[in-house]
Design a protein around this motif. Structure first.
Motif, mmCIF file in Angstrom:
data_model
loop_
_atom_site.group_PDB
_atom_site.id
_atom_site.type_symbol
_atom_site.label_atom_id
_atom_site.label_comp_id
_atom_site.label_asym_id
_atom_site.label_seq_id
_atom_site.Cartn_x
_atom_site.Cartn_y
_atom_site.Cartn_z
ATOM 1 N N ASP A 189 0.823 -1.214 0.000
ATOM 2 C CA ASP A 189 0.000 0.000 0.000
ATOM 3 C C ASP A 189 0.854 1.260 0.000
ATOM 4 O O ASP A 189 0.410 2.338 -0.355
ATOM 5 N N ASN A 190 2.117 1.113 0.411
ATOM 6 C CA ASN A 190 3.077 2.223 0.474
ATOM 7 C C ASN A 190 2.690 3.278 1.513
ATOM 8 O O ASN A 190 3.180 4.400 1.462
ATOM 9 N N THR A 191 1.826 2.917 2.456
ATOM 10 C CA THR A 191 1.427 3.875 3.499
ATOM 11 C C THR A 191 1.563 3.308 4.915
ATOM 12 O O THR A 191 1.585 4.068 5.880
ATOM 13 N N CYS A 192 1.641 1.994 5.071
ATOM 14 C CA CYS A 192 1.683 1.403 6.416
ATOM 15 C C CYS A 192 3.073 1.636 7.031
ATOM 16 O O CYS A 192 3.993 2.069 6.344
ATOM 17 N N CYS A 216 5.966 -0.023 5.187
ATOM 18 C CA CYS A 216 6.232 0.656 3.911
ATOM 19 C C CYS A 216 6.988 1.956 4.161
ATOM 20 O O CYS A 216 7.957 2.269 3.487
ATOM 21 N N CYS A 275 4.961 -5.166 3.643
ATOM 22 C CA CYS A 275 3.755 -4.347 3.852
ATOM 23 C C CYS A 275 2.723 -5.138 4.656
ATOM 24 O O CYS A 275 2.558 -6.344 4.459
ATOM 25 N N LEU A 276 2.025 -4.448 5.530
ATOM 26 C CA LEU A 276 0.992 -5.110 6.340
ATOM 27 C C LEU A 276 -0.142 -5.633 5.449
ATOM 28 O O LEU A 276 -0.897 -6.511 5.853
HETATM 29 ZN ZN LIG Z 1 2.391 -1.130 3.560
#
Ligand SMILES: [Zn+2]
Length: 338
Positions: A89-92, A95, A103-104
């Motif tokens: 997701d590039n946000t967790c 990441c 990534c989660l």
């Molecule tokens: Zn992530």
């Protein structure tokens, strides 16, 4: 659509499959530009990993966006995109720490040797190029989605520094890309361990300064001879067998680092030996997403050409031959064109 399905060791078929559909608002569907066979696909192909029910194969891809889910705004239909074999997701938190391959919400890609592919976590995973790159650049960009990103991670994890000495264990596509990475990171001496003429030549083209053909204890001995008796600053392990891992650990100098990116199979570490060696060890699936913008630029600027690792190109419907050629080591890596 059609794509590759593995039924049993040595038995990959090109079959009709259901067209992929958007399952989540975070998905995208891409039309495959080019895909390929990975060295790690050979583990099940050779019966070294269980296969279970017949299933699609492939985790490397570049392609054109066909359709995006409602939450995907980073890419749009028509764009040429590069992704990673591990979606993120590039946000967790993982990441944000630069470990997108942990990534989660990670999902590993596994259906890419096909005409169309569903990409989960498309918003965080896919990177679009400004324009559609020339076809001659597609193989290099495809390499970035896995083998080049993994070679980069090997060099990064082994802390290759300007002026240092790096040893690359393994002359498959990842090992060869690891040579490119070591060179780009400024290693002064790059020792490639390879027994195969054509692979040695490519390693030299990519920046290897020395070739060591010996393996096991003899290989380690040779590395010691070349490094003033102490071993290398960085060792990039790109195979994943007990022998290659031992070779890597024994080739690093006290205080040196091993980056291991070959998926370990029957590798056991001796805690005491590791303790007294002073060797740093880090590995895992490459956080390719972290490197994508940089590596895409290097390919588009023609600074690196990891696409050279593809020494066999076949139409996707001949995917079975692509596996066989790699299994028999007639090819380093097979590029497949839908
Ligand atoms: Zn992530």
């Amino acid at each position: 659509m059609r794509g590759a399905v593995i039924h049993a060791p040595g038995d990959v078929r090109f079959e009709s499959l259901e067209d992929p559909k958007l399952l989540h608002p975070t998905d995208a569907i891409i039309r495959t530009a080019v895909t390929c066979v990975c060295g790690s696909d050979l583990w099940p192909y050779r019966g070294a990993e269980p296969i279970g029910d017949p299933h699609p194969m492939g985790h490397e891809y570049v392609g054109f966006v066909e359709e995006v889910g409602s939450e995907v705004t980073a890419v749009k239909p028509g764009q040429f995109v590069v992704g990673s074999f591990a979606t993120s997701d590039n946000t967790c938190p993982n990441c944000k720490n630069g470990f997108q391959s942990n990534c989660l919400h990670r999902e590993f890609m596994s259906t890419c040797q096909a005409e169309y592919v569903r990409i989960p976590n498309a918003q965080g995973t896919l990177v679009a190029t400004d324009d559609v790159p020339g076809e001659e650049l597609w193989p290099g960009l495809l390499a970035v989605s896995d083998v080049m990103g993994t070679g980069w991670w090997a060099a990064d994890a082994a802390e290759v520094k300007p002026g240092s000495t790096a040893v690359v264990v393994g002359d498959g596509a990842v090992g060869l890309c690891a040579v490119i990475a070591a060179k780009e990171m400024g290693a002064a001496r790059i020792i490639a361990m390879s027994r195969h003429k054509s692979r040695q030549q490519l390693a030299r083209q990519f920046g290897a300064t020395d070739i060591v053909t010996e393996r096991g204890d003899e290989g380690v001995e040779r590395i010691k001879e070349l490094t003033g008796g102490i071993g290398a600053d960085s060792v990039l392990e790109c195979v994943g067998t007990a022998q290659s891992m031992a070779q890597a650990l024994h080739s690093a100098r006290p205080g040196g680092n091993v980056g291991f990116v070959g998926v370990p199979h029957d590798v056991a570490l001796d805690g005491q030996e590791l303790f007294f060696s002073h060797v740093g060890l880090r590995g895992g699936p490459a956080p390719v997403r972290r490197y994508l913008p940089d590596l895409i630029d290097r390919v588009l600027n023609r600074r690196i050409d990891p696409g050279k690792v593809f020494d066999l190109t076949l139409p996707l419907d001949q995917v079975a031959e692509g596996y066989q050629a790699m299994d028999e080591r007639r090819a380093i890596k097979t590029l497949l064109t839908p």
